[in-house]
Design an enzyme around this catalytic site. Sequence first.
Site: not given
Length: 492
Positions: A49-50, A89, A260-261
């Site tokens: 995540d992130d 997200c 995710d990014h």
Amino acid sequence: MSKKSLILPFLVVISLAFTGCISNNKSKNVAKVDVNQTEKPNIIFYLADDQDVYDYGCYGNEKVNTAAVDRLAKEGMLFTNAFTAQAICAPSRSQIFTGNYPVKNGCFANHTATRPNIESVTSRMKNLGYEVVLAGKSHVKPATVYQWDKEWEPVPKKDVPRDYIPLDSIENYMKTAKKPFCMFITSKYPHGKYFDVKNPDANNLKFYPFNEHKKNDKSYIKSRAGYYRSIAEDNTQIEKVLEFVDAHLDENTLFIYSADHGVSGKFTVKDIGLKVPFVVRWPKVIKAGTTSNQLIHYTDVLPTFMEVAGEKTPKNMDGKSFLSILKGNDIAVNKYVYGVRTNQNILNSEIFPSRMIRDKRYKYIRNFNSLEVVEQNLTGKSNVDYFIRRGANKFKNEPFEELYDLEKDPFEQHNLAQNPEFKLMKEKLSEDMFSWMKAQGDILDERIGNMPIITPKGKKGFKLDQDTPRRKIPDSIKNSLTKDDYIIIKHW
């Protein structure tokens, strides 16, 4: 009776007994599947995540501890051109789970739902004989679209800033699985809140063109050091999962790692937000230590899983299978990948939408409410125009058009949009992007002056004319927008 006829039955009995011993011994360590399903691999997708793609050892950052991901890269295939379409997200995850880009699947702003008539990975993979499991953070809705066979939420853990993935449930499931499964393990790391690192040293961090100006920013250095420590913590979790996989599953297990990014390009359509790490291990299929430079996208994940399970990609799905690449045929899957930016319905809500198209080398961006065109976007309604102007001024340094040669300028520092040498390239990319947008059913188009204000129905979401914890609205304009001023996205 001949000696030969006496010996043959004896050999058969010995052979069966020996085979049985091997099977019984193996069953202690490897989860069995139904006999008619043995060719279908178990599928595990681990999603961080992130985390920036630049912050991995296997992607060139020697100062960050990503031992588990680096191991996967050595044992499998690393993709250098993998993308999400939206650097936030919920929209990012919705693409993985549906095989469709954000506008088409309906989740093109954070904290929003996909369309209720969308088929997701849960129904598609169930129909192909798989159990579909979510272990960790969800952030997708509605539940009618995402009907997991099993779902375990993150679990609290002492002395760390974020909840852990449910390791006990994951291991127990791998031990006892009786049929092929597709498991998404969705970590809450390294997303902030980060670890509190005492006396951080900028020399222990790696800097790039997008953040090198912050080398002497003490607050940034402290945050970045905490982020690095949280990355290391996530790799501890990944190592445990890999222990479970190696102990309880066989080599016909497809394991994908991604994030995710990027955190540094969050809410943008720059590569620091949209380009993602993507590493795949599948011992029975993938040659260890290989790399692919082909363009792949999060919308391609579900079509790939479906082909692995023996099904073709549905015609109405955006994504394309990259199974051929995993099998060693390094052929193009996508000519382009696309990007979406929606700055409304978030804590820092502003009217500043963007769209992006990118091939392997060139990238075009249209910022639809830049200062260059803001006057043409005004409606004549003072309350609406206040927010249109506000959005343009918030991002005053972002031009109407951007064009980058990513081969020469990978960090998008030199805008070529006004360079006459690239006029034909810009026009071609722009034309193809608007054609894609039309096919997606986008609320934006090539017309200057089409500047929609969007919101969920009722009191849901973050309204432009209301305060949030991160921005204040003047009392004179607060609560001034009516439902007639908005495009209401009913399924949000």
